[in-house]
Design a protein around this motif. Structure first.
Motif, PDB file in Angstrom:
ATOM      1  N   GLY A   1       1.338  -1.837  -0.074  1.00  0.00           N
ATOM      2  CA  GLY A   1       0.388  -0.322  -0.081  1.00  0.00           C
ATOM      3  C   GLY A   1       0.977   1.089   0.115  1.00  0.00           C
ATOM      4  O   GLY A   1       2.433   1.123  -0.475  1.00  0.00           O
ATOM      5  N   ALA A   2      -0.242   1.955   0.211  1.00  0.00           N
ATOM      6  CA  ALA A   2       1.309   3.862   0.712  1.00  0.00           C
ATOM      7  C   ALA A   2       2.360   3.833   0.665  1.00  0.00           C
ATOM      8  O   ALA A   2       3.355   4.389   0.498  1.00  0.00           O
ATOM      9  CB  ALA A   2       0.124   4.686   0.669  1.00  0.00           C
ATOM     10  N   GLY A   3       2.477   3.112   1.788  1.00  0.00           N
ATOM     11  CA  GLY A   3       3.304   3.112   2.564  1.00  0.00           C
ATOM     12  C   GLY A   3       4.700   2.918   2.105  1.00  0.00           C
ATOM     13  O   GLY A   3       5.926   3.098   2.525  1.00  0.00           O
ATOM     14  N   VAL A   4       4.582   2.140   1.529  1.00  0.00           N
ATOM     15  CA  VAL A   4       5.275   1.648   0.420  1.00  0.00           C
ATOM     16  C   VAL A   4       6.567   2.245  -0.261  1.00  0.00           C
ATOM     17  O   VAL A   4       7.555   2.548  -0.473  1.00  0.00           O
ATOM     18  CB  VAL A   4       5.425   0.591  -0.601  1.00  0.00           C
ATOM     19  N   SER A   5       5.658   3.136  -0.864  1.00  0.00           N
ATOM     20  CA  SER A   5       5.640   4.509  -1.967  1.00  0.00           C
ATOM     21  C   SER A   5       6.065   6.143  -1.644  1.00  0.00           C
ATOM     22  O   SER A   5       6.509   6.797  -2.082  1.00  0.00           O
ATOM     23  CB  SER A   5       5.016   4.578  -2.744  1.00  0.00           C
ATOM     24  N   ALA A   6       5.834   5.758   0.331  1.00  0.00           N
ATOM     25  CA  ALA A   6       5.926   6.731   0.553  1.00  0.00           C
ATOM     26  C   ALA A   6       7.738   7.229   0.651  1.00  0.00           C
ATOM     27  O   ALA A   6       8.116   8.777   0.701  1.00  0.00           O
ATOM     28  CB  ALA A   6       5.534   6.970   2.254  1.00  0.00           C
ATOM     29  N   GLU A   7       8.083   6.208   0.860  1.00  0.00           N
ATOM     30  CA  GLU A   7       9.602   7.126   1.427  1.00  0.00           C
ATOM     31  C   GLU A   7      10.070   7.212  -0.321  1.00  0.00           C
ATOM     32  O   GLU A   7      11.461   7.637  -0.261  1.00  0.00           O
ATOM     33  CB  GLU A   7      10.382   5.443   1.650  1.00  0.00           C
TER      34      GLU A   7
ATOM     35  N   THR B   1      -0.642  -5.090  -5.455  1.00  0.00           N
ATOM     36  CA  THR B   1      -0.181  -3.394  -5.176  1.00  0.00           C
ATOM     37  C   THR B   1      -1.992  -3.073  -5.194  1.00  0.00           C
ATOM     38  O   THR B   1      -2.707  -3.196  -5.817  1.00  0.00           O
ATOM     39  CB  THR B   1       0.857  -2.881  -5.425  1.00  0.00           C
ATOM     40  N   GLN B   2      -2.115  -2.159  -4.052  1.00  0.00           N
ATOM     41  CA  GLN B   2      -3.208  -1.008  -4.600  1.00  0.00           C
ATOM     42  C   GLN B   2      -1.856   0.720  -4.647  1.00  0.00           C
ATOM     43  O   GLN B   2      -3.110   0.922  -4.521  1.00  0.00           O
ATOM     44  CB  GLN B   2      -3.445  -0.747  -2.717  1.00  0.00           C
ATOM     45  N   ASN B   3      -1.022   0.568  -4.887  1.00  0.00           N
ATOM     46  CA  ASN B   3      -0.725   1.619  -5.852  1.00  0.00           C
ATOM     47  C   ASN B   3      -0.723   1.734  -7.198  1.00  0.00           C
ATOM     48  O   ASN B   3      -0.894   0.567  -7.507  1.00  0.00           O
ATOM     49  CB  ASN B   3       0.782   1.641  -5.173  1.00  0.00           C
ATOM     50  N   VAL B   4      -1.144   2.843  -7.089  1.00  0.00           N
ATOM     51  CA  VAL B   4      -1.279   3.310  -9.141  1.00  0.00           C
ATOM     52  C   VAL B   4       0.765   3.583  -9.375  1.00  0.00           C
ATOM     53  O   VAL B   4       0.394   4.027 -10.459  1.00  0.00           O
ATOM     54  CB  VAL B   4      -2.512   4.597  -9.051  1.00  0.00           C
TER      55      VAL B   4
ATOM     56  N   GLY C   1      -5.278  -0.367 -10.748  1.00  0.00           N
ATOM     57  CA  GLY C   1      -4.781   0.427 -11.703  1.00  0.00           C
ATOM     58  C   GLY C   1      -3.654   1.468 -11.714  1.00  0.00           C
ATOM     59  O   GLY C   1      -2.560   0.866 -10.678  1.00  0.00           O
ATOM     60  N   ASN C   2      -3.319   1.971 -12.945  1.00  0.00           N
ATOM     61  CA  ASN C   2      -2.177   2.050 -12.999  1.00  0.00           C
ATOM     62  C   ASN C   2      -2.825   3.874 -13.849  1.00  0.00           C
ATOM     63  O   ASN C   2      -2.529   3.626 -14.252  1.00  0.00           O
ATOM     64  CB  ASN C   2      -1.925   1.499 -13.273  1.00  0.00           C
ATOM     65  N   ILE C   3      -1.744   4.368 -12.892  1.00  0.00           N
ATOM     66  CA  ILE C   3      -1.658   6.383 -13.063  1.00  0.00           C
ATOM     67  C   ILE C   3      -1.148   6.354 -14.282  1.00  0.00           C
ATOM     68  O   ILE C   3      -1.514   7.322 -15.317  1.00  0.00           O
ATOM     69  CB  ILE C   3      -1.259   7.107 -12.066  1.00  0.00           C
ATOM     70  N   HIS C   4      -0.612   5.604 -14.912  1.00  0.00           N
ATOM     71  CA  HIS C   4      -0.272   5.955 -16.611  1.00  0.00           C
ATOM     72  C   HIS C   4      -1.015   5.509 -17.218  1.00  0.00           C
ATOM     73  O   HIS C   4      -0.300   5.439 -18.744  1.00  0.00           O
ATOM     74  CB  HIS C   4       1.424   5.690 -16.421  1.00  0.00           C
ATOM     75  N   ARG C   5      -2.232   4.618 -17.164  1.00  0.00           N
ATOM     76  CA  ARG C   5      -2.383   4.074 -18.639  1.00  0.00           C
ATOM     77  C   ARG C   5      -3.954   5.291 -17.769  1.00  0.00           C
ATOM     78  O   ARG C   5      -4.247   5.664 -17.401  1.00  0.00           O
ATOM     79  CB  ARG C   5      -2.974   2.554 -17.492  1.00  0.00           C
ATOM     80  N   HIS C   6      -4.255   5.043 -18.650  1.00  0.00           N
ATOM     81  CA  HIS C   6      -6.040   5.796 -19.463  1.00  0.00           C
ATOM     82  C   HIS C   6      -6.811   4.535 -20.186  1.00  0.00           C
ATOM     83  O   HIS C   6      -6.155   3.745 -20.891  1.00  0.00           O
ATOM     84  CB  HIS C   6      -5.324   6.987 -20.482  1.00  0.00           C
ATOM     85  N   LYS C   7      -7.988   4.503 -19.917  1.00  0.00           N
ATOM     86  CA  LYS C   7      -9.415   4.351 -20.209  1.00  0.00           C
ATOM     87  C   LYS C   7     -10.280   5.411 -21.029  1.00  0.00           C
ATOM     88  O   LYS C   7     -10.483   6.378 -20.219  1.00  0.00           O
ATOM     89  CB  LYS C   7      -9.457   3.203 -19.839  1.00  0.00           C
ATOM     90  N   CYS C   8     -11.448   4.307 -21.807  1.00  0.00           N
ATOM     91  CA  CYS C   8     -12.531   5.861 -22.448  1.00  0.00           C
ATOM     92  C   CYS C   8     -12.987   5.742 -21.032  1.00  0.00           C
ATOM     93  O   CYS C   8     -14.244   4.201 -19.805  1.00  0.00           O
ATOM     94  CB  CYS C   8     -13.256   5.348 -23.331  1.00  0.00           C
TER      95      CYS C   8
ATOM     96  N   VAL D   1      -7.251   4.437 -13.057  1.00  0.00           N
ATOM     97  CA  VAL D   1      -7.508   4.124 -11.614  1.00  0.00           C
ATOM     98  C   VAL D   1      -8.993   3.659 -11.054  1.00  0.00           C
ATOM     99  O   VAL D   1      -9.617   4.326 -11.907  1.00  0.00           O
ATOM    100  CB  VAL D   1      -6.669   5.282 -10.805  1.00  0.00           C
ATOM    101  N   VAL D   2      -9.462   3.446  -9.937  1.00  0.00           N
ATOM    102  CA  VAL D   2     -10.154   3.504  -9.395  1.00  0.00           C
ATOM    103  C   VAL D   2     -10.077   3.840  -8.423  1.00  0.00           C
ATOM    104  O   VAL D   2      -9.497   4.048  -7.676  1.00  0.00           O
ATOM    105  CB  VAL D   2      -9.966   1.264  -8.633  1.00  0.00           C
ATOM    106  N   TRP D   3     -11.792   4.426  -8.934  1.00  0.00           N
ATOM    107  CA  TRP D   3     -12.292   6.387  -8.209  1.00  0.00           C
ATOM    108  C   TRP D   3     -12.610   5.555  -6.468  1.00  0.00           C
ATOM    109  O   TRP D   3     -13.340   4.898  -6.558  1.00  0.00           O
ATOM    110  CB  TRP D   3     -12.873   6.683  -8.681  1.00  0.00           C
ATOM    111  N   PHE D   4     -13.284   6.441  -5.335  1.00  0.00           N
ATOM    112  CA  PHE D   4     -13.870   6.335  -4.852  1.00  0.00           C
ATOM    113  C   PHE D   4     -14.962   6.090  -5.083  1.00  0.00           C
ATOM    114  O   PHE D   4     -15.974   6.487  -6.534  1.00  0.00           O
ATOM    115  CB  PHE D   4     -13.737   6.978  -4.104  1.00  0.00           C
TER     116      PHE D   4
END
Ligand SMILES: [Zn+2]
Length: 245
Positions: A22-28, A99-102, A119-126, A156-159
């Motif tokens: 999760g986010a803690g891995v990318s926080a550093e 992973t929950q990180n995008v 999902g992944n922030i570098h990808r896009h979709k319709c 990415v998966v939104w709220f």
């Protein structure tokens, strides 16, 4: 940290390993989270920036937020925690990263068999038909349209949105079959992904939790390390490397 943390004699190269991050891995790496927005984004409700309703109401604002996040990710890089995960993966014949990180940092660090639950922030979709859309780096900040007329959004998966069912199903299968499960840098509060550590414990895996703060799962873990991911993973890699044959 000294001494051995895990009963490594129980495990071999054939042991099945699942990393759940999760986010803690990318926080550093300096990547902030939705729950911890910084700077000019503090004044916005996360629902305005990361939900389908928010996107319909103000696509330009949402795209600007994602462009800002993408830039932060591109200006930084995977940290030693991501790299230790990749190194531990190479010690075992059968391991996956859920992973929950995008941010895509696990792939950048060299990991394989990665399932990106959010999902992944570098990808896009319709937005309408979900067809993947490839955008050039410079085109990501402006509003683009799919051939069907739908607006192009980050993949990415939104709220309020569901996780991809096929990915989630595979994730639960991997977890129910694994011998070692590591939950790293995640508060285990966002369902259904938060259920994965409990599923691992119920299925008989040896469960390691790495998180600076206690979580609802902490008491269930066989080993709960209240440390940042980089330090804890580097120690675990040493233990596995010295003892797994
Ligand atoms: Zn479309």
């Amino acid at each position: 940290m000294t001494g051995q943390l895990i009963p490594t004699s129980q495990f071999t190269r054939d042991s099945r390993v699942v990393f759940f991050t999760g986010a803690g891995v990318s926080a550093e790496s300096g990547i902030s989270t939705f729950r911890d927005p910084d700077g000019l984004w503090k004044k916005y409700d996360p629902m305005e920036l990361a939900s389908a309703d928010g996107f319909i109401q103000n696509p330009a604002l949402v795209l600007e937020w994602y462009a800002w996040r993408r830039k932060m990710i591109r200006n930084s890089k995977p940290n030693e925690g991501h790299i230790s995960i990749c190194k531990i993966q190479k010690l075992f014949r059968n391991s996956v990263v859920l992973t929950q990180n995008v941010d895509g940092y696990h792939a950048d660090a060299g990991s394989e068999s990665i399932y990106e639950l959010h999902g992944n922030i570098h990808r896009h979709k319709c937005f309408l038909c979900s067809t993947p859309v490839k955008l050039k780096v410079g085109d990501e900040e402006k509003l683009n349209y799919c051939e069907c007329g739908g607006m192009v959004r980050p993949d990415v998966v939104w709220f309020g949105e569901s996780l991809d069912m096929a990915t989630l199903k595979t994730a639960f299968e991997k977890v129910s079959e694994c011998d070692i499960f590591m939950t790293i840098g995640t508060s285990t509060q966002i369902y259904p992904a938060a259920q994965l550590p409990f599923e691992a414990k119920n299925s008989g895996a040896f469960v390691i939790e790495i998180n600076p703060e206690p979580t609802p799962f902490s008491k269930m873990a066989h080993l709960s390390l209240r440390r940042p991911a980089v330090a804890a993973l580097s120690k675990l890699y040493e233990d596995f490397h010295a003892n797994i044959s």
